[in-house]
Design an enzyme around this catalytic site. Structure first.
Site, mmCIF file in Angstrom:
data_model
loop_
_atom_site.group_PDB
_atom_site.id
_atom_site.type_symbol
_atom_site.label_atom_id
_atom_site.label_comp_id
_atom_site.label_asym_id
_atom_site.label_seq_id
_atom_site.Cartn_x
_atom_site.Cartn_y
_atom_site.Cartn_z
ATOM 1 N N THR A 1 1.054 14.776 -8.083
ATOM 2 C CA THR A 1 -0.026 15.403 -8.298
ATOM 3 C C THR A 1 0.178 16.596 -9.593
ATOM 4 O OG1 THR A 1 -0.622 15.988 -6.029
ATOM 5 C CG2 THR A 1 -1.439 17.693 -7.226
ATOM 6 N N CYS A 2 1.488 16.945 -9.721
ATOM 7 C CA CYS A 2 1.646 17.715 -10.830
ATOM 8 C C CYS A 2 1.405 17.005 -12.254
ATOM 9 C CB CYS A 2 3.073 18.178 -11.082
ATOM 10 S SG CYS A 2 3.413 19.442 -9.567
ATOM 11 N N THR A 3 1.844 15.365 -12.288
ATOM 12 C CA THR A 3 1.762 14.907 -13.270
ATOM 13 C C THR A 3 0.382 14.315 -13.289
ATOM 14 O OG1 THR A 3 3.798 13.719 -12.909
ATOM 15 C CG2 THR A 3 2.186 12.405 -14.162
#
Length: 151
Positions: free
Chosen positions: A44-46
């Site tokens: 999700t962060c990527t």
């Protein structure tokens, strides 16, 4: 307690991926978006940071400098930045662990990482817009665009 619009942004100094200190107070006179995220290399962060990377012109044309902050070590952030080609600063809130995330009210104390919190800070150091999403919930690029239009 999470900060909200109208609150002064807590000052901080954090190292970037080269170990160079970035001091928020030195950025007075320009608008800054501080984006907290849990972990480098996570799905999700990527996705979120790649979306910011792919739309960086929206921030640049609005005169907003982007700072992305996590509790990851500098070395992890440097490898991630090189892998993904992020053209904005990744800052390490590793030690004292999560001190800046805590000051902004977005440190998950039980798990030791930042929540998905974003804070748009004006040239005077005042928070003008913020959002904090629960674990696993992405932030919306359209919400960023709406906030940029207001500053």
């Amino acid at each position: 307690m999470t900060l909200t619009p109208g609150d002064p942004a807590p000052d901080f100094t954090l190292p970037d991926t080269h170990g160079t200190p970035v001091h928020l107070a030195d950025l007075r006179g320009e608008n800054v978006l501080v984006v907290f995220y849990p972990f480098a290399f996570s799905g999700t962060c990527t996705g979120e940071l790649c979306e910011l990377r792919d739309n960086i012109e929206d921030f640049e044309s609005a005169g907003v400098r982007l700072l992305a902050v996590s509790t990851d070590a500098v070395f992890s952030l440097k490898a991630w930045q090189q892998q993904e080609g992020f053209g904005f600063d990744l800052l390490s809130d590793f030690w004292p662990h999560g001190e800046v995330a805590r000051a902004y009210g977005v440190l998950d104390e039980d798990n030791g990482h930042a929540l998905r919190g974003s804070f748009l800070i004006d040239a005077d150091g005042v928070i003008r817009w913020s959002v904090v999403n629960p674990r696993g919930q992405r932030r919306d690029i359209e919400a960023y665009r709406a906030a940029l239009a207001e500053i």
